[in-house]
Design an enzyme around this catalytic site. Structure first.
Site, short mmCIF file in Angstrom:
data_model
loop_
_atom_site.label_atom_id
_atom_site.label_comp_id
_atom_site.label_asym_id
_atom_site.label_seq_id
_atom_site.Cartn_x
_atom_site.Cartn_y
_atom_site.Cartn_z
N ARG A 177 30.93 38.55 30.47
CA ARG A 177 32.38 38.61 30.64
C ARG A 177 33.18 38.61 29.33
O ARG A 177 34.10 39.41 29.18
CB ARG A 177 32.86 37.49 31.57
CG ARG A 177 32.33 37.58 33.01
CD ARG A 177 32.62 38.94 33.64
NE ARG A 177 32.24 39.00 35.05
CZ ARG A 177 31.34 39.84 35.55
NH1 ARG A 177 30.70 40.69 34.78
NH2 ARG A 177 31.08 39.85 36.85
N ASP A 184 34.56 34.12 36.97
CA ASP A 184 34.77 35.31 36.14
C ASP A 184 36.23 35.49 35.72
O ASP A 184 36.52 35.86 34.59
CB ASP A 184 34.25 36.56 36.87
CG ASP A 184 32.73 36.54 36.98
OD1 ASP A 184 32.10 35.97 36.08
OD2 ASP A 184 32.19 37.09 37.95
N ASP A 237 36.19 47.21 44.99
CA ASP A 237 37.27 46.38 44.46
C ASP A 237 38.01 47.06 43.32
O ASP A 237 39.24 47.19 43.34
CB ASP A 237 36.72 45.05 43.93
CG ASP A 237 36.43 44.06 45.04
OD1 ASP A 237 36.97 44.24 46.15
OD2 ASP A 237 35.66 43.11 44.80
N SER A 249 26.86 40.01 47.77
CA SER A 249 27.65 40.36 46.60
C SER A 249 26.73 40.23 45.39
O SER A 249 26.16 39.17 45.15
CB SER A 249 28.84 39.40 46.50
OG SER A 249 29.35 39.42 45.19
#
Ligand code: ARG
Length: 408
Positions: free
Chosen positions: A96, A125, A17, A176
Site C-alpha cells: 500500500r 488499507d 470497485d 475477497s
C-alpha cells in the site's frame, strides 16, 4: 468536497470497485486518471488500460513496480522478520505505501490535486493509503469513493450495468482476494465463520498437504547481508527468487496461514493467507541470524521486529520511528551471510542445515568431546557469582516459598 474540474489519480485494479470509481469520479465532473501497478498479482495488464479508458478515464497508466516493491519494501521486511501477530508476512501492508507513492508520482506528472483509492471504511488499507499520502505529499487530498458512497455490492453491479462497465461473469466467487508477489489473502464469504475450515477452492498458490508429493524436496536459500540471493546455489534477483520459491514451496503445500487478526480499526477479522516464499524466507533468515548474531542482538531485535511489524501493519511506513528501526535492523544484517537448507514435505517446512562463513557457532567450544576448548573449570566460579543475588535473597528470607500460588 467538490471534485468538479479536479484531476484525480485513482489506484486502479481493473476490478468492479475501482471500475465503478472511475465512472463515479467522472460523474462528479472530475478528470479521472487510472494507475494500474503490477506488484506481481499476475493479472493481464493490457486490457486493464483499455478498460479504464473505455469507462471514462482521461488517461490510464500501467507500470511494473515489482522490482521497487521487492527492493524497497519486501527486502527491509525480510531483514526485520516482520510478521504481524507473529504470523502474517504483511504483503498487503507493504504494497500500500508503494501504491500511494506511485499515485503521488503520477499526480505530479499530470498536475493532479487529488488521489483516490477503492478501499472500504472497514479495513486497514484506507489507513495505509491516507497516512502514506499525508506523510509524503501533505498538499494532496485523498478521495475514497467506496468508503464515502456506501454502495452495496448488488448496487455496484447495477450501477456498473447501467453505465456499461463490463462486469466479469466469473465474479461469482464469494471471496475477497488481494495478491502480490509476497502473498495472497482470502477473506469474506464462508470464511467469516472462524470455525469454518477453508475449502480447497480458497487456495491458488498452495496445494493441499494431502495432495503434495510423497517425496520431500530440499531447498537451499543463500543470504548475503540479510537478503536472499540464491536458490539451490543459483544466484537470482529477488523478484525471481520469490517467484520461484512460491512455486516450489507451494507445490509442497507450504505457506498456508489461518488466523484471527486485530485490524487497526478495532475489528477482529478472520484471515486466510498463502505465502509460500515469504514464510520460508523468513524462517530461513531467522535461522541464519541465530548462527551469525550475538545473543544480545537476537533478544533485542525480537522486540524491534514486533514493533516493526505493527508499524507496517498500521500504515506508518513513512515515519521517523520506522526509519530509525530500519537503521538498527540494517546494522545487524551486515553479519547475516550464509545459507540455510530446508526440507519441504506435505505442508511443512523444516530447517535441516545451516552454514555461515562468519558463523558464531564453534564446534570446538560446543562439542561434548573431551578435547573441547571450552574452559569447564571457569564455569564453577562464573556460576557462583551469577547465582550470588539468588543466594543472598535466600539467606535473608529463608528461600522462595515452594508452595505454588497457582495451587491456592
Ligand atoms: N488483512 C490484511 C491486511 O490488512 C489483508 C488485507 C487485504 N486487503 C484487501 N483489500 N482485501 O493487511
Amino acid at each position: 468536497m467538490t471534485l468538479n474540474g479536479k484531476k484525480v489519480v485513482l489506484a486502479y485494479s481493473g476490478g468492479l470497485d475501482t471500475s465503478v470509481c472511475v465512472k463515479w469520479l467522472e460523474q462528479q465532473g472530475a478528470e479521472p486518471y487510472a494507475l494500474y501497478l503490477d506488484l506481481g498479482q499476475g493479472e493481464p495488464a493490457d486490457d486493464v488500460r483499455a478498460k479504464a479508458l473505455k469507462i471514462g478515464a482521461a488517461d490510464a497508466f500501467v507500470r511494473d513496480a515489482r522490482a521497487e516493491f521487492v527492493e524497497e519494501y519486501v527486502a527491509p521486511a525480510i531483514k526485520a522478520n516482520a510478521l504481524y501477530g507473529g504470523k502474517y508476512p504483511l504483503f498487503t501492508a507493504l504494497g500500500r505505501p508503494l501504491i500511494a507513492k506511485k499515485l503521488v508520482e503520477v499526480a505530479r506528472e499530470v498536475g493532479a490535486s487529488h488521489i483516490a483509492h477503492g478501499s472500504t471504511g472497514k479495513g486497514n488499507d484506507q489507513v495505509r493509503f491516507d497516512v502514506t499520502t499525508a506523510s509524503i505529499a501533505p498538499d494532496l487530498t485523498v478521495v475514497a469513493p467506496v468508503r464515502d458512497w456506501n454502495m452495496s455490492r448488488p448496487e455496484e453491479m447495477a450501477y456498473a450495468e447501467e453505465h456499461g462497465i463490463p462486469v466479469p461473469v466469473s465474479k461469482k466467487s464469494p471471496y475477497s482476494v488481494d495478491e502480490n508477489l509476497f502473498g495472497r489473502s482470502i477473506e469474506a464469504g464462508p470464511l467469516e465463520d472462524p470455525d469454518h475450515e477453508p475449502t480447497e477452492d480458497v487456495f491458488a498458490l498452495t496445494v493441499a498437504p494431502e495432495e503434495a508429493p510423497n517425496e520431500a524436496e530440499y531447498v537451499e536459500i543463500g543470504f548475503s547481508e540479510g537478503l536472499p540471493v540464491s536458490l539451490n546455489d543459483v544466484g537470482l534477483p529477488l523478484v525471481e527468487l520469490i517467484t520461484e520459491l512460491n512455486r516450489i514451496a507451494g507445490t509442497h503445500g507450504v505457506g498456508r496461514i489461518d488466523m484471527i487478526e486485530d485490524r487497526l480499526v478495532g475489528i477482529k477479522s478472520r484471515e486466510i493467507y498463502e505465502c509460500p516464499a515469504a514464510l520460508t524466507i523468513i524462517q530461513a533468515h531467522k535461522e541464519l541470524e541465530t548462527m551469525t548474531l550475538t545473543k544480545d542482538i537476537l533478544r533485542f531485535k525480537a522486540t524491534v521486529e514486533q514493533r516493526y511489524a505493527e508499524l507496517t501493519y498500521d500504515g506508518l511506513w513513512f515515519t521517523p520511528l520506522k526509519s530509525a528501526l530500519d537503521a538498527f535492523v540494517s546494522e545487524t544484517q551486515k553479519a547475516v551471510t550464509g545459507s540455510v537448507r530446508l526440507k519441504l514435505y506435505k505442508g511443512s517446512s523444516t530447517v535441516v542445515g545451516r552454514t555461515a562463513p562468519k558463523g558464531l557457532y564453534s564446534k570446538e567450544l560446543a562439542t561434548y568431546d573431551p578435547n573441547s576448548t571450552f574452559d569447564e573449570a571457569a564455569a564453577a566460579g562464573f556460576i557462583a557469582l551469577w547465582g550470588l543475588p539468588a543466594r543472598q535473597w535466600a539467606g535473608v528470607h529463608g528461600g522462595i516459598e515452594q508452595e505454588s500460588s497457582a495451587a491456592k
